[in-house]
Design a protein around this motif. Sequence first.
Motif, PDB file in Angstrom:
ATOM      1  N   HIS A  85      -5.288   0.823 -10.311  1.00  0.00           N
ATOM      2  CA  HIS A  85      -5.180   1.491 -10.748  1.00  0.00           C
ATOM      3  C   HIS A  85      -3.925   1.952  -9.803  1.00  0.00           C
ATOM      4  CE1 HIS A  85      -7.185   3.736  -7.174  1.00  0.00           C
ATOM      5  NE2 HIS A  85      -8.256   2.704  -8.326  1.00  0.00           N
ATOM      6  N   GLY A  86      -3.652   3.326 -10.030  1.00  0.00           N
ATOM      7  CA  GLY A  86      -2.538   3.737  -8.689  1.00  0.00           C
ATOM      8  C   GLY A  86      -3.485   5.471  -8.351  1.00  0.00           C
ATOM      9  N   CYS A  87      -1.552   6.068  -7.097  1.00  0.00           N
ATOM     10  CA  CYS A  87      -2.487   7.278  -6.834  1.00  0.00           C
ATOM     11  C   CYS A  87      -3.677   8.343  -7.210  1.00  0.00           C
ATOM     12  CB  CYS A  87      -0.794   8.416  -6.426  1.00  0.00           C
ATOM     13  SG  CYS A  87      -1.087   9.758  -5.803  1.00  0.00           S
ATOM     14  N   CYS A  88      -4.438   8.504  -7.110  1.00  0.00           N
ATOM     15  CA  CYS A  88      -4.962   9.992  -7.416  1.00  0.00           C
ATOM     16  C   CYS A  88      -5.596   9.240  -8.064  1.00  0.00           C
ATOM     17  CB  CYS A  88      -4.433  11.117  -7.393  1.00  0.00           C
ATOM     18  SG  CYS A  88      -2.446  11.484  -6.244  1.00  0.00           S
ATOM     19  N   VAL A 152      -3.013  15.752  -5.692  1.00  0.00           N
ATOM     20  CA  VAL A 152      -1.207  16.275  -6.260  1.00  0.00           C
ATOM     21  C   VAL A 152      -2.017  17.493  -7.637  1.00  0.00           C
ATOM     22  CG1 VAL A 152      -0.115  15.445  -7.434  1.00  0.00           C
ATOM     23  CG2 VAL A 152      -0.573  13.926  -5.271  1.00  0.00           C
ATOM     24  N   GLY A 153      -1.649  17.896  -7.427  1.00  0.00           N
ATOM     25  CA  GLY A 153      -1.702  19.776  -8.587  1.00  0.00           C
ATOM     26  C   GLY A 153      -0.846  18.645  -9.578  1.00  0.00           C
ATOM     27  N   ARG A 154      -1.194  19.047 -10.917  1.00  0.00           N
ATOM     28  CA  ARG A 154      -0.841  18.720 -12.321  1.00  0.00           C
ATOM     29  C   ARG A 154       0.683  19.212 -11.849  1.00  0.00           C
ATOM     30  NH1 ARG A 154      -5.377  22.428 -15.652  1.00  0.00           N
ATOM     31  NH2 ARG A 154      -6.186  21.308 -14.417  1.00  0.00           N
ATOM     32  N   GLU A 155       1.100  20.159 -11.348  1.00  0.00           N
ATOM     33  CA  GLU A 155       2.647  20.851 -11.804  1.00  0.00           C
ATOM     34  C   GLU A 155       3.403  19.989 -11.210  1.00  0.00           C
ATOM     35  OE1 GLU A 155      -0.355  24.073 -11.337  1.00  0.00           O
ATOM     36  OE2 GLU A 155       0.063  23.040 -10.092  1.00  0.00           O
ATOM     37  N   ALA A 156       2.885  18.974  -9.858  1.00  0.00           N
ATOM     38  CA  ALA A 156       4.039  18.216  -9.556  1.00  0.00           C
ATOM     39  C   ALA A 156       2.822  16.832 -10.047  1.00  0.00           C
ATOM     40  CB  ALA A 156       2.847  18.144  -7.907  1.00  0.00           C
ATOM     41  N   PHE A 184      -7.141  14.479 -19.071  1.00  0.00           N
ATOM     42  CA  PHE A 184      -6.900  13.479 -17.949  1.00  0.00           C
ATOM     43  C   PHE A 184      -6.690  14.247 -16.745  1.00  0.00           C
ATOM     44  CE2 PHE A 184      -2.318  12.740 -15.473  1.00  0.00           C
ATOM     45  CZ  PHE A 184      -2.597  11.264 -15.665  1.00  0.00           C
ATOM     46  N   TRP A 185      -6.376  15.492 -16.328  1.00  0.00           N
ATOM     47  CA  TRP A 185      -6.437  16.085 -15.067  1.00  0.00           C
ATOM     48  C   TRP A 185      -7.827  15.958 -14.891  1.00  0.00           C
ATOM     49  CZ3 TRP A 185      -1.864  16.214 -14.130  1.00  0.00           C
ATOM     50  CH2 TRP A 185      -0.704  16.758 -15.215  1.00  0.00           C
ATOM     51  N   LYS A 186      -9.189  15.846 -15.505  1.00  0.00           N
ATOM     52  CA  LYS A 186     -10.054  15.641 -15.019  1.00  0.00           C
ATOM     53  C   LYS A 186     -10.381  14.218 -14.276  1.00  0.00           C
ATOM     54  CE  LYS A 186     -12.262  18.222 -18.353  1.00  0.00           C
ATOM     55  NZ  LYS A 186     -13.476  18.334 -19.411  1.00  0.00           N
ATOM     56  N   GLN A 187      -9.380  13.709 -14.757  1.00  0.00           N
ATOM     57  CA  GLN A 187      -9.545  11.732 -13.424  1.00  0.00           C
ATOM     58  C   GLN A 187      -8.326  11.799 -12.013  1.00  0.00           C
ATOM     59  OE1 GLN A 187      -8.086   8.940 -16.068  1.00  0.00           O
ATOM     60  NE2 GLN A 187      -8.097   9.587 -18.134  1.00  0.00           N
ATOM     61  N   MET A 188      -7.778  13.053 -12.399  1.00  0.00           N
ATOM     62  CA  MET A 188      -7.469  13.162 -10.442  1.00  0.00           C
ATOM     63  C   MET A 188      -8.338  13.257  -9.917  1.00  0.00           C
ATOM     64  SD  MET A 188      -4.148  12.620 -11.292  1.00  0.00           S
ATOM     65  CE  MET A 188      -2.817  13.356 -10.032  1.00  0.00           C
ATOM     66  N   VAL A 189      -8.416  13.030  -8.518  1.00  0.00           N
ATOM     67  CA  VAL A 189      -9.105  12.549  -7.224  1.00  0.00           C
ATOM     68  C   VAL A 189      -8.409  12.994  -5.836  1.00  0.00           C
ATOM     69  CG1 VAL A 189     -11.274  11.448  -8.732  1.00  0.00           C
ATOM     70  CG2 VAL A 189      -9.931   9.982  -7.756  1.00  0.00           C
ATOM     71  N   PRO A 190      -8.835  13.208  -5.267  1.00  0.00           N
ATOM     72  CA  PRO A 190      -8.810  12.944  -4.193  1.00  0.00           C
ATOM     73  C   PRO A 190      -8.125  11.411  -3.574  1.00  0.00           C
ATOM     74  CG  PRO A 190     -10.248  14.163  -3.681  1.00  0.00           C
ATOM     75  CD  PRO A 190      -9.963  13.379  -4.804  1.00  0.00           C
ATOM     76  N   ASP A 191      -6.844  11.009  -2.824  1.00  0.00           N
ATOM     77  CA  ASP A 191      -6.449  10.153  -2.805  1.00  0.00           C
ATOM     78  C   ASP A 191      -6.216   9.722  -0.813  1.00  0.00           C
ATOM     79  OD1 ASP A 191      -4.408   8.521  -1.460  1.00  0.00           O
ATOM     80  OD2 ASP A 191      -4.181   7.815  -4.175  1.00  0.00           O
ATOM     81  N   TRP A 192      -7.386   8.898  -0.444  1.00  0.00           N
ATOM     82  CA  TRP A 192      -7.866   8.913   0.692  1.00  0.00           C
ATOM     83  C   TRP A 192      -6.641   7.434   1.346  1.00  0.00           C
ATOM     84  CZ3 TRP A 192     -11.411  10.079   4.139  1.00  0.00           C
ATOM     85  CH2 TRP A 192     -12.482  11.610   3.594  1.00  0.00           C
ATOM     86  N   SER A 193      -4.808   7.226   0.473  1.00  0.00           N
ATOM     87  CA  SER A 193      -4.473   5.877   1.152  1.00  0.00           C
ATOM     88  C   SER A 193      -3.819   5.787   2.414  1.00  0.00           C
ATOM     89  CB  SER A 193      -3.750   5.120  -0.238  1.00  0.00           C
ATOM     90  OG  SER A 193      -3.067   6.773  -0.261  1.00  0.00           O
TER      91      SER A 193
END
Length: 343
Positions: A85-88, A152-156, A184-193
């Motif tokens: 998977h990718g970012c966030c 990353v907020g949903r707006e960005a 879909f927005w519930k899939q977004m998580v903090p990104d530690w990359s």
Amino acid sequence: MRRALALCLTAFAVSVSPASAADAPPAPLTLSLQGSFFVGGRDVSSETLSTLPAYPASGTVTVDQIYVRYQVPVSPARPPLVFIHGCCLTGKTWETTPDGRMGWDEYFVRRGFPVYVIDQSWRGRSAGNVSTINAAKAGKAETGSLPPVFSVGREAAWAIFRFGPEFPKTFPGMQFPLEAQGEFWKQMVPDWSAALPTPNPTVTGLSELAKRLKSAVLVSHSQSGIYPFQTAALDRNGIRAIVAIEPAACPDPAKDDLAPYKELPILVLFGDYVDQSARWAPRLKLCRAFVAAANAAGGRAELILLPEIGIHGNSHMLMQDKNSLDIADWLAGWLDKRVPVKD
């Protein structure tokens, strides 16, 4: 890996959305193996594991591992696919779509591919290291030592994922199921990359996983797009092919050694509206340059834009778009041609 008896799972038993409940269900999914495991990891001893009285601050934890969930069809006839998977996001990217349709993990199992879905290191079910956070909170380290973690907020994300040029506008004919965007927005998580050590432990974990699988196709997306290339540069053993879906970066032919990609089947795949995105147009340009240089150096690389082969309206999240299985079907055909079954 945990071995299991052959089992039958009726797809969508609990995940069908009301909009698709009237559709005829697919045939039962028959598996020979299903399970999960971890790859990689290192032990860290710390004095700042906790700031809560109920949990000791001192101890040893394991970090940097990657979580792997697998499903293997009965009598698999095709090479194993590793989905990254990718970012966030997490491995959820490849599972049931936000509007309840079949995800690529299930689709490709049904097509005879063993499927391995990972959570990147420090993401989802792959543990990170909280020591530096607690050290700063306890006053044992400067706040400047805190790891750079972002969301990353949903707006960005709207523009990044090319649902439209800016929130909340949409591109004409865009295929992402916006009626289910809340899921879909519930899939977004903090990104530690940005906090990860070097080399990226996801890359070293992918190398170990590919060697274990012996003939893996590494399928990446977005932020992770470069990871299969970095893995091949580290060690080609176990890597049968690379599929980079909308990669945030390709190897730079002006800087990177192209020898690791000689004779390796490579597909770089982009969706629609790329030329309308200030973020993605330069990435497409770099990937074009890489493909040309790799082929000049004896490679077997291809770059495909879906609109150019008659598939239109796809966002950056093309594996979740309304025509996602059409794209999966095309990709399965590409794999059959470029990565044929070995005798």
